[in-house]
Write a protein that holds these residues in place. Sequence first.
Motif, PDB file in Angstrom:
ATOM      1  N   PHE A   1       9.231  11.142  -7.113  1.00 35.12           N
ATOM      2  CA  PHE A   1       9.118  12.154  -8.164  1.00 35.12           C
ATOM      3  C   PHE A   1       9.327  13.559  -7.613  1.00 35.12           C
ATOM      4  CE2 PHE A   1       6.483   8.839 -10.406  1.00 35.12           C
ATOM      5  CZ  PHE A   1       7.410   8.608 -11.402  1.00 35.12           C
ATOM      6  N   SER A   2       8.816  13.830  -6.417  1.00 36.52           N
ATOM      7  CA  SER A   2       8.988  15.153  -5.808  1.00 36.52           C
ATOM      8  C   SER A   2      10.449  15.421  -5.479  1.00 36.52           C
ATOM      9  CB  SER A   2       8.141  15.267  -4.544  1.00 36.52           C
ATOM     10  OG  SER A   2       6.791  15.082  -4.839  1.00 36.52           O
ATOM     11  N   LEU A   3      11.123  14.423  -4.926  1.00 30.09           N
ATOM     12  CA  LEU A   3      12.546  14.590  -4.627  1.00 30.09           C
ATOM     13  C   LEU A   3      13.372  14.792  -5.890  1.00 30.09           C
ATOM     14  CD1 LEU A   3      13.254  12.034  -1.763  1.00 30.09           C
ATOM     15  CD2 LEU A   3      13.394  14.514  -1.657  1.00 30.09           C
ATOM     16  N   ASN A   4      13.008  14.085  -6.935  1.00 35.81           N
ATOM     17  CA  ASN A   4      13.714  14.244  -8.203  1.00 35.81           C
ATOM     18  C   ASN A   4      13.592  15.690  -8.704  1.00 35.81           C
ATOM     19  OD1 ASN A   4      15.157  13.584 -10.496  1.00 35.81           O
ATOM     20  ND2 ASN A   4      13.338  12.873 -11.584  1.00 35.81           N
ATOM     21  N   LEU A   5      12.388  16.248  -8.635  1.00 36.00           N
ATOM     22  CA  LEU A   5      12.192  17.641  -9.057  1.00 36.00           C
ATOM     23  C   LEU A   5      12.974  18.586  -8.149  1.00 36.00           C
ATOM     24  CD1 LEU A   5      10.809  19.730 -10.859  1.00 36.00           C
ATOM     25  CD2 LEU A   5       8.866  19.655  -9.276  1.00 36.00           C
TER      26      LEU A   5
ATOM     27  N   MET B   1       0.809  -1.221   0.000  1.00 32.98           N
ATOM     28  CA  MET B   1       0.000   0.000   0.000  1.00 32.98           C
ATOM     29  C   MET B   1       0.843   1.272   0.000  1.00 32.98           C
ATOM     30  SD  MET B   1      -3.097  -0.928   2.609  1.00 32.98           S
ATOM     31  CE  MET B   1      -3.738   0.722   2.565  1.00 32.98           C
ATOM     32  N   ILE B   2       2.067   1.182   0.453  1.00 33.94           N
ATOM     33  CA  ILE B   2       2.912   2.359   0.578  1.00 33.94           C
ATOM     34  C   ILE B   2       3.495   2.817  -0.759  1.00 33.94           C
ATOM     35  CG2 ILE B   2       5.075   1.168   1.063  1.00 33.94           C
ATOM     36  CD1 ILE B   2       5.461   3.327   3.286  1.00 33.94           C
ATOM     37  N   VAL B   3       3.401   2.012  -1.787  1.00 31.06           N
ATOM     38  CA  VAL B   3       4.035   2.320  -3.074  1.00 31.06           C
ATOM     39  C   VAL B   3       3.570   3.658  -3.667  1.00 31.06           C
ATOM     40  CG1 VAL B   3       4.299   1.555  -5.467  1.00 31.06           C
ATOM     41  CG2 VAL B   3       4.619  -0.051  -3.607  1.00 31.06           C
ATOM     42  N   PRO B   4       2.279   3.966  -3.704  1.00 30.07           N
ATOM     43  CA  PRO B   4       1.908   5.271  -4.265  1.00 30.07           C
ATOM     44  C   PRO B   4       2.562   6.444  -3.531  1.00 30.07           C
ATOM     45  CG  PRO B   4      -0.016   3.869  -4.120  1.00 30.07           C
ATOM     46  CD  PRO B   4       1.090   3.151  -3.425  1.00 30.07           C
ATOM     47  N   ARG B   5       2.633   6.379  -2.212  1.00 33.48           N
ATOM     48  CA  ARG B   5       3.296   7.453  -1.466  1.00 33.48           C
ATOM     49  C   ARG B   5       4.787   7.503  -1.763  1.00 33.48           C
ATOM     50  NH1 ARG B   5       1.380   6.167   4.264  1.00 33.48           N
ATOM     51  NH2 ARG B   5      -0.236   4.891   3.377  1.00 33.48           N
ATOM     52  N   LEU B   6       5.409   6.333  -1.866  1.00 33.66           N
ATOM     53  CA  LEU B   6       6.839   6.291  -2.190  1.00 33.66           C
ATOM     54  C   LEU B   6       7.110   6.870  -3.572  1.00 33.66           C
ATOM     55  CD1 LEU B   6       7.855   2.767  -0.847  1.00 33.66           C
ATOM     56  CD2 LEU B   6       8.418   4.982   0.148  1.00 33.66           C
ATOM     57  N   MET B   7       6.239   6.577  -4.517  1.00 27.98           N
ATOM     58  CA  MET B   7       6.421   7.117  -5.866  1.00 27.98           C
ATOM     59  C   MET B   7       6.249   8.635  -5.880  1.00 27.98           C
ATOM     60  SD  MET B   7       7.331   4.644  -7.730  1.00 27.98           S
ATOM     61  CE  MET B   7       7.201   5.363  -9.350  1.00 27.98           C
ATOM     62  N   ILE B   8       5.298   9.137  -5.123  1.00 22.65           N
ATOM     63  CA  ILE B   8       5.102  10.588  -5.032  1.00 22.65           C
ATOM     64  C   ILE B   8       6.338  11.235  -4.418  1.00 22.65           C
ATOM     65  CG2 ILE B   8       3.763  12.384  -3.862  1.00 22.65           C
ATOM     66  CD1 ILE B   8       1.314  10.480  -4.256  1.00 22.65           C
ATOM     67  N   ILE B   9       6.869  10.633  -3.376  1.00 20.21           N
ATOM     68  CA  ILE B   9       8.091  11.154  -2.756  1.00 20.21           C
ATOM     69  C   ILE B   9       9.250  11.099  -3.747  1.00 20.21           C
ATOM     70  CG2 ILE B   9       9.832  10.670  -0.980  1.00 20.21           C
ATOM     71  CD1 ILE B   9       7.466   9.716   0.794  1.00 20.21           C
TER      72      ILE B   9
ATOM     73  N   ILE C   1      14.762  20.151 -15.395  1.00 19.01           N
ATOM     74  CA  ILE C   1      13.705  20.657 -14.516  1.00 19.01           C
ATOM     75  C   ILE C   1      12.352  20.542 -15.199  1.00 19.01           C
ATOM     76  CG2 ILE C   1      12.776  22.732 -13.411  1.00 19.01           C
ATOM     77  CD1 ILE C   1      15.689  23.560 -12.897  1.00 19.01           C
ATOM     78  N   ILE C   2      12.284  20.930 -16.458  1.00 21.59           N
ATOM     79  CA  ILE C   2      11.017  20.848 -17.195  1.00 21.59           C
ATOM     80  C   ILE C   2      10.553  19.399 -17.289  1.00 21.59           C
ATOM     81  CG2 ILE C   2       9.957  21.173 -19.469  1.00 21.59           C
ATOM     82  CD1 ILE C   2      11.778  23.685 -19.743  1.00 21.59           C
ATOM     83  N   ARG C   3      11.459  18.505 -17.607  1.00 20.64           N
ATOM     84  CA  ARG C   3      11.123  17.080 -17.712  1.00 20.64           C
ATOM     85  C   ARG C   3      10.629  16.532 -16.371  1.00 20.64           C
ATOM     86  NH1 ARG C   3      16.036  14.867 -19.092  1.00 20.64           N
ATOM     87  NH2 ARG C   3      15.939  16.238 -20.879  1.00 20.64           N
ATOM     88  N   SER C   4      11.296  16.887 -15.285  1.00 18.91           N
ATOM     89  CA  SER C   4      10.882  16.420 -13.962  1.00 18.91           C
ATOM     90  C   SER C   4       9.528  17.003 -13.570  1.00 18.91           C
ATOM     91  CB  SER C   4      11.922  16.808 -12.913  1.00 18.91           C
ATOM     92  OG  SER C   4      13.106  16.106 -13.115  1.00 18.91           O
TER      93      SER C   4
ATOM     94  N   MET D   1       6.850  15.130 -15.452  1.00 16.00           N
ATOM     95  CA  MET D   1       6.653  13.815 -14.833  1.00 16.00           C
ATOM     96  C   MET D   1       5.824  13.937 -13.560  1.00 16.00           C
ATOM     97  SD  MET D   1      10.283  11.817 -15.492  1.00 16.00           S
ATOM     98  CE  MET D   1      10.278  11.211 -13.861  1.00 16.00           C
ATOM     99  N   CYS D   2       6.110  14.946 -12.748  1.00 12.97           N
ATOM    100  CA  CYS D   2       5.335  15.159 -11.524  1.00 12.97           C
ATOM    101  C   CYS D   2       3.881  15.499 -11.846  1.00 12.97           C
ATOM    102  CB  CYS D   2       5.943  16.281 -10.694  1.00 12.97           C
ATOM    103  SG  CYS D   2       7.457  15.814  -9.843  1.00 12.97           S
ATOM    104  N   LEU D   3       3.674  16.325 -12.855  1.00 12.97           N
ATOM    105  CA  LEU D   3       2.308  16.717 -13.224  1.00 12.97           C
ATOM    106  C   LEU D   3       1.486  15.545 -13.741  1.00 12.97           C
ATOM    107  CD1 LEU D   3       2.935  20.159 -14.949  1.00 12.97           C
ATOM    108  CD2 LEU D   3       1.798  19.738 -12.764  1.00 12.97           C
ATOM    109  N   ILE D   4       2.135  14.575 -14.318  1.00 14.73           N
ATOM    110  CA  ILE D   4       1.412  13.409 -14.853  1.00 14.73           C
ATOM    111  C   ILE D   4       1.269  12.318 -13.802  1.00 14.73           C
ATOM    112  CG2 ILE D   4       1.550  11.505 -16.502  1.00 14.73           C
ATOM    113  CD1 ILE D   4       2.903  13.524 -18.428  1.00 14.73           C
ATOM    114  N   TRP D   5       2.366  11.918 -13.170  1.00 13.81           N
ATOM    115  CA  TRP D   5       2.359  10.726 -12.335  1.00 13.81           C
ATOM    116  C   TRP D   5       1.823  10.933 -10.925  1.00 13.81           C
ATOM    117  CZ3 TRP D   5       2.234   6.286 -14.435  1.00 13.81           C
ATOM    118  CH2 TRP D   5       2.839   6.088 -15.663  1.00 13.81           C
ATOM    119  N   ILE D   6       2.050  12.083 -10.326  1.00 14.13           N
ATOM    120  CA  ILE D   6       1.545  12.294  -8.966  1.00 14.13           C
ATOM    121  C   ILE D   6       0.017  12.259  -8.933  1.00 14.13           C
ATOM    122  CG2 ILE D   6       1.384  13.960  -7.069  1.00 14.13           C
ATOM    123  CD1 ILE D   6       4.352  14.551  -7.538  1.00 14.13           C
ATOM    124  N   PRO D   7      -0.680  12.984  -9.804  1.00 12.33           N
ATOM    125  CA  PRO D   7      -2.148  12.852  -9.800  1.00 12.33           C
ATOM    126  C   PRO D   7      -2.613  11.438 -10.134  1.00 12.33           C
ATOM    127  CG  PRO D   7      -1.531  14.828 -10.977  1.00 12.33           C
ATOM    128  CD  PRO D   7      -0.266  14.077 -10.697  1.00 12.33           C
TER     129      PRO D   7
END
Length: 86
Positions: A28-32, A18-26, A60-63, A66-72
């Motif tokens: 992608f956010s850390l990458n940006l 269950m933690i995977v979605p939160r880990l992925m958000i973290i 930065i634009i690429r990251s 990615m955040c705009l697509i994958w986090i939502p």
Amino acid sequence: MAVIFSIFILVQFNRKKMIVPRLMIIFFSLNLFICIFDYIMLQQFAFAEESEVRSFTWDIIRSAIMCLIWIPYFLRCKRVKNTFVK
């Protein structure tokens, strides 16, 4: 450190935790954040070349895209909620 975190996410992903979605958000956010931080640090050096600055700008634009697509997607998708249930 990022490699270890990526491997940890991959293992959890395969276990459908269950933690995977939160880990992925973290992730992608850390990458940006890291891309922005690198860009700011590069601006501090007077000898930075134009091509390096452009390269970091595209990173930065690429990251951000990615955040705009994958986090939502990880926040709202029913498929994600149904997959990661353990």
